[in-house]
Enzyme design. Structure first.
Site, PDB file in Angstrom:
ATOM      1  N   TYR A  53       0.824  -1.218   0.000  1.00 18.66           N
ATOM      2  CA  TYR A  53       0.000   0.000   0.000  1.00 18.66           C
ATOM      3  C   TYR A  53       0.852   1.260   0.000  1.00 18.66           C
ATOM      4  O   TYR A  53       0.437   2.283  -0.556  1.00 18.66           O
ATOM      5  CB  TYR A  53      -1.016  -0.031   1.158  1.00 18.66           C
ATOM      6  CG  TYR A  53      -2.149  -0.964   0.833  1.00 18.66           C
ATOM      7  CD1 TYR A  53      -3.151  -0.576  -0.050  1.00 18.66           C
ATOM      8  CD2 TYR A  53      -2.184  -2.257   1.335  1.00 18.66           C
ATOM      9  CE1 TYR A  53      -4.174  -1.446  -0.415  1.00 18.66           C
ATOM     10  CE2 TYR A  53      -3.193  -3.144   0.982  1.00 18.66           C
ATOM     11  CZ  TYR A  53      -4.178  -2.734   0.105  1.00 18.66           C
ATOM     12  OH  TYR A  53      -5.181  -3.593  -0.267  1.00 18.66           O
ATOM     13  N   ARG A  56       1.403   1.756  -3.596  1.00 17.84           N
ATOM     14  CA  ARG A  56       0.184   2.249  -4.258  1.00 17.84           C
ATOM     15  C   ARG A  56      -0.006   3.741  -3.949  1.00 17.84           C
ATOM     16  O   ARG A  56      -0.396   4.521  -4.787  1.00 17.84           O
ATOM     17  CB  ARG A  56      -1.072   1.490  -3.789  1.00 17.84           C
ATOM     18  CG  ARG A  56      -1.098  -0.010  -4.026  1.00 17.84           C
ATOM     19  CD  ARG A  56      -1.264  -0.411  -5.472  1.00 17.84           C
ATOM     20  NE  ARG A  56      -0.096  -0.183  -6.290  1.00 17.84           N
ATOM     21  CZ  ARG A  56       1.040  -0.883  -6.226  1.00 17.84           C
ATOM     22  NH1 ARG A  56       1.176  -1.880  -5.384  1.00 17.84           N
ATOM     23  NH2 ARG A  56       2.053  -0.594  -7.021  1.00 17.84           N
ATOM     24  N   GLN A  86     -15.498   3.695  -5.787  1.00 17.13           N
ATOM     25  CA  GLN A  86     -14.884   2.495  -5.224  1.00 17.13           C
ATOM     26  C   GLN A  86     -13.372   2.687  -5.143  1.00 17.13           C
ATOM     27  O   GLN A  86     -12.662   1.855  -4.606  1.00 17.13           O
ATOM     28  CB  GLN A  86     -15.170   1.292  -6.128  1.00 17.13           C
ATOM     29  CG  GLN A  86     -16.652   0.998  -6.284  1.00 17.13           C
ATOM     30  CD  GLN A  86     -16.897  -0.055  -7.351  1.00 17.13           C
ATOM     31  OE1 GLN A  86     -16.628  -1.227  -7.148  1.00 17.13           O
ATOM     32  NE2 GLN A  86     -17.391   0.353  -8.489  1.00 17.13           N
ATOM     33  N   ASP A  89      -8.018   6.162  -4.592  1.00 21.47           N
ATOM     34  CA  ASP A  89      -7.225   7.356  -4.893  1.00 21.47           C
ATOM     35  C   ASP A  89      -8.047   8.613  -4.588  1.00 21.47           C
ATOM     36  O   ASP A  89      -9.251   8.543  -4.325  1.00 21.47           O
ATOM     37  CB  ASP A  89      -6.736   7.328  -6.354  1.00 21.47           C
ATOM     38  CG  ASP A  89      -7.861   7.425  -7.371  1.00 21.47           C
ATOM     39  OD1 ASP A  89      -8.645   8.398  -7.305  1.00 21.47           O
ATOM     40  OD2 ASP A  89      -7.979   6.532  -8.248  1.00 21.47           O
ATOM     41  N   HIS A 104     -14.563   2.418  -0.344  1.00 25.95           N
ATOM     42  CA  HIS A 104     -13.496   1.500   0.059  1.00 25.95           C
ATOM     43  C   HIS A 104     -12.328   2.213   0.727  1.00 25.95           C
ATOM     44  O   HIS A 104     -11.209   1.723   0.717  1.00 25.95           O
ATOM     45  CB  HIS A 104     -13.009   0.697  -1.158  1.00 25.95           C
ATOM     46  CG  HIS A 104     -14.077  -0.194  -1.735  1.00 25.95           C
ATOM     47  ND1 HIS A 104     -14.089  -0.624  -3.032  1.00 25.95           N
ATOM     48  CD2 HIS A 104     -15.179  -0.727  -1.156  1.00 25.95           C
ATOM     49  CE1 HIS A 104     -15.160  -1.395  -3.240  1.00 25.95           C
ATOM     50  NE2 HIS A 104     -15.833  -1.459  -2.113  1.00 25.95           N
ATOM     51  N   GLY A 170     -16.368   3.070 -15.490  1.00 26.49           N
ATOM     52  CA  GLY A 170     -15.137   2.312 -15.248  1.00 26.49           C
ATOM     53  C   GLY A 170     -15.184   1.311 -14.114  1.00 26.49           C
ATOM     54  O   GLY A 170     -14.234   1.200 -13.350  1.00 26.49           O
ATOM     55  N   SER A 172     -16.146  -2.883 -13.309  1.00 27.24           N
ATOM     56  CA  SER A 172     -16.565  -4.179 -13.853  1.00 27.24           C
ATOM     57  C   SER A 172     -17.785  -4.725 -13.108  1.00 27.24           C
ATOM     58  O   SER A 172     -18.346  -5.736 -13.510  1.00 27.24           O
ATOM     59  CB  SER A 172     -15.415  -5.181 -13.713  1.00 27.24           C
ATOM     60  OG  SER A 172     -15.128  -5.362 -12.333  1.00 27.24           O
TER      61      SER A 172
HETATM   62  P1  NAD Z   1     -12.129  -3.318 -11.944  1.00 26.57           P
HETATM   63  O1  NAD Z   1     -10.652  -3.347 -12.001  1.00 26.57           O
HETATM   64  O2  NAD Z   1     -12.848  -4.540 -11.492  1.00 26.57           O
HETATM   65  O3  NAD Z   1     -12.740  -2.954 -13.377  1.00 26.57           O
HETATM   66  C1  NAD Z   1     -12.229  -1.907 -14.134  1.00 26.57           C
HETATM   67  C2  NAD Z   1     -13.247  -1.505 -15.161  1.00 26.57           C
HETATM   68  O4  NAD Z   1     -12.760  -0.326 -15.781  1.00 26.57           O
HETATM   69  C3  NAD Z   1     -13.494  -2.543 -16.253  1.00 26.57           C
HETATM   70  O5  NAD Z   1     -14.885  -2.674 -16.496  1.00 26.57           O
HETATM   71  C4  NAD Z   1     -12.765  -1.950 -17.460  1.00 26.57           C
HETATM   72  O6  NAD Z   1     -13.384  -2.285 -18.698  1.00 26.57           O
HETATM   73  C5  NAD Z   1     -12.904  -0.465 -17.180  1.00 26.57           C
HETATM   74  N1  NAD Z   1     -11.895   0.382 -17.822  1.00 26.57           N
HETATM   75  C6  NAD Z   1     -10.599   0.077 -18.141  1.00 26.57           C
HETATM   76  N2  NAD Z   1     -10.008   1.147 -18.717  1.00 26.57           N
HETATM   77  C7  NAD Z   1     -10.947   2.143 -18.747  1.00 26.57           C
HETATM   78  C8  NAD Z   1     -10.939   3.475 -19.227  1.00 26.57           C
HETATM   79  N3  NAD Z   1      -9.852   4.032 -19.786  1.00 26.57           N
HETATM   80  N4  NAD Z   1     -12.084   4.214 -19.098  1.00 26.57           N
HETATM   81  C9  NAD Z   1     -13.193   3.673 -18.541  1.00 26.57           C
HETATM   82  N5  NAD Z   1     -13.257   2.408 -18.078  1.00 26.57           N
HETATM   83  C10 NAD Z   1     -12.136   1.649 -18.181  1.00 26.57           C
HETATM   84  O7  NAD Z   1     -12.498  -2.073 -11.052  1.00 26.57           O
HETATM   85  P2  NAD Z   1     -13.660  -1.881  -9.999  1.00 26.57           P
HETATM   86  O8  NAD Z   1     -14.952  -2.334 -10.568  1.00 26.57           O
HETATM   87  O9  NAD Z   1     -13.495  -0.477  -9.530  1.00 26.57           O
HETATM   88  O10 NAD Z   1     -13.328  -2.870  -8.788  1.00 26.57           O
HETATM   89  C11 NAD Z   1     -12.031  -3.029  -8.363  1.00 26.57           C
HETATM   90  C12 NAD Z   1     -11.702  -2.688  -6.906  1.00 26.57           C
HETATM   91  O11 NAD Z   1     -10.305  -2.379  -6.966  1.00 26.57           O
HETATM   92  C13 NAD Z   1     -12.328  -1.439  -6.345  1.00 26.57           C
HETATM   93  O12 NAD Z   1     -13.033  -1.832  -5.238  1.00 26.57           O
HETATM   94  C14 NAD Z   1     -11.171  -0.525  -5.931  1.00 26.57           C
HETATM   95  O13 NAD Z   1     -11.209  -0.284  -4.528  1.00 26.57           O
HETATM   96  C15 NAD Z   1      -9.916  -1.271  -6.222  1.00 26.57           C
HETATM   97  N6  NAD Z   1      -8.939  -0.527  -7.067  1.00 26.57           N
HETATM   98  C16 NAD Z   1      -8.854   0.826  -6.988  1.00 26.57           C
HETATM   99  C17 NAD Z   1      -7.969   1.545  -7.803  1.00 26.57           C
HETATM  100  C18 NAD Z   1      -7.900   3.055  -7.640  1.00 26.57           C
HETATM  101  O14 NAD Z   1      -8.217   3.567  -6.580  1.00 26.57           O
HETATM  102  N7  NAD Z   1      -7.509   3.795  -8.694  1.00 26.57           N
HETATM  103  C19 NAD Z   1      -7.160   0.851  -8.716  1.00 26.57           C
HETATM  104  C20 NAD Z   1      -7.261  -0.564  -8.785  1.00 26.57           C
HETATM  105  C21 NAD Z   1      -8.173  -1.232  -7.954  1.00 26.57           C
END
Ligand code: NAD
Length: 228
Positions: A53, A56, A86, A89, A104, A170, A172
């Site tokens: 973390y 990250r 979710q 960041d 989260h 964005g 899944s």
């Molecule tokens: P996920 O990783 O399960 O799904 C990502 C989704 O984003 C997919 O549907 C994909 O098609 C889509 N995607 C990819 N590139 C994109 C773009 N350029 N524009 C729009 N959509 C795009 O993510 P989730 O559903 O948020 O679940 C994952 C969990 O992971 C969350 O609970 C979160 O806490 C954590 N997470 C957070 C971060 C962050 O804070 N940036 C990064 C990674 C994971």
């Protein structure tokens, strides 16, 4: 004033350089989720989890909001806007959004490892082993791990139930209970989904799919909404 609710996932931050994990075969930056994002992982290997973390957090601090984050902030010129994210960041806040609910947690804060409600700002990018909360427990990242309660879920469900227009960007929709939130939005309310890979949603009614990356699809929709 029309009430717009937006649910965002890792995909909105992908073009800011923060990797999603569904896009990388269930690994998050090369790690199995169970090895870094569960209470068991923390119990067995707190040093590794803390390090994960910290890395990250460093990436988040180096990342910048993108056109999608900025467009959502601009919506506040004309609408009451609530973002339920979710993401861990802080890119929505840095883009200027003023009403963001973090389902989260947020990686820029630390959290007591025995009382999750105790959270603190972090000086710099690192939480060090040995840094303790006021109750004397080791500080960890303020993020909700798999298997932990999601304290904000009821607040988020009530927010979704009050939406006049809903936008999903964005996500899944693979992680529950967040994935169930769209089910709280009233049936007649327009529900936009912006994702290059539209997730399947089990809702009836007015679903509008925009199969685009966030930095293309979100500013285009926001332009339309600001014109109305
Ligand atoms: P996920 O990783 O399960 O799904 C990502 C989704 O984003 C997919 O549907 C994909 O098609 C889509 N995607 C990819 N590139 C994109 C773009 N350029 N524009 C729009 N959509 C795009 O993510 P989730 O559903 O948020 O679940 C994952 C969990 O992971 C969350 O609970 C979160 O806490 C954590 N997470 C957070 C971060 C962050 O804070 N940036 C990064 C990674 C994971």
């Amino acid at each position: 004033m029309k009430n717009i609710v937006i649910l965002t996932g890792a995909g909105i931050s992908a073009e800011s350089g923060l990797r999603t994990f569904r896009d990388s075969d269930g690994l998050w930056e090369g790690y199995n989720i169970e090895d870094v994002a569960t209470p068991e992982a923390w119990e067995h290997n707190p040093v590794m989890v803390q390090q994960f973390y910290n890395e990250r957090r460093k990436s988040v601090l180096e990342a910048k909001p993108n056109a999608a984050h900025y467009a959502l902030a601009a919506l506040e010129e004309k609408y009451k806007v609530t973002i339920v994210t979710q993401n861990i960041d802080d890119l929505h806040e840095r883009a200027g959004s003023t009403n963001v609910v973090h389902l989260h947690g947020i990686i820029t804060r630390s959290q007591s490892s025995i009382k999750p409600e105790l959270t603190y700002p972090i000086d710099g990018w690192e939480i060090k082993m040995g840094e303790k909360c006021e109750l004397g427990s080791q500080l960890r990242a303020h993020v909700v791990w798999f298997g932990e309660a999601v304290p904000m879920i009821e607040t988020a469900a009530a927010i979704c139930a009050g939406a006049d227009l809903f936008i999903l960007v964005g996500s899944s929709l693979a992680v529950y209970p967040a994935a169930g939130l769209i089910g709280y939005v009233d049936r007649g309310v327009p529900k936009y989904i912006i994702d290059p890979n539209i997730p399947s949603v089990n809702v009836r009614g007015n679903v509008i799919k925009i199969q685009e990356k966030a930095t293309i699809g979100v500013p285009a929709l926001v332009n339309e909404l600001l014109k109305d």
